[in-house]
Design an enzyme around this catalytic site. Sequence first.
Site, PDB file in Angstrom:
ATOM      1  N   GLY A  39       0.560  23.297   7.398  1.00  0.00           N
ATOM      2  CA  GLY A  39       0.640  23.628   8.602  1.00  0.00           C
ATOM      3  C   GLY A  39       0.553  22.582   9.521  1.00  0.00           C
TER       4      GLY A  39
ATOM      5  N   PRO B 275       0.925  -1.218  -0.016  1.00  0.00           N
ATOM      6  CA  PRO B 275       0.043   0.103  -0.015  1.00  0.00           C
ATOM      7  C   PRO B 275       0.994   1.394  -0.003  1.00  0.00           C
ATOM      8  CG  PRO B 275      -0.587  -1.406   1.592  1.00  0.00           C
ATOM      9  CD  PRO B 275       0.577  -2.037   1.263  1.00  0.00           C
TER      10      PRO B 275
END
Length: 65
Positions: free
Chosen positions: A11, A2
């Site tokens: 941020g 995956p």
Amino acid sequence: MPFITVLMLEGKSLEQRRRFAEEVTKSAEATLGARPEEVRVRFVDMARGDFARAGRLMCDEVRGL
Ligand SMILES: O=C(O)C/C=C/C(=O)C(=O)O
């Protein structure tokens, strides 16, 4: 293997990314049967001027425009 890509507004702290990577890796292990060492997580920050919702740039929403 995956490979999880996370697009998110810029941020977030390193600690937030660290915790998210740990949790999403556990989830891939539990739901997909992936081995943790196979799970890749990539963070892609988006500047608030590079993302719009409902036709409004996020940088304009922050400023209340
Ligand atoms: O999708 C939205 O409505 C707002 C997006 C938020 C983020 O991507 C984020 O908080 O990182």
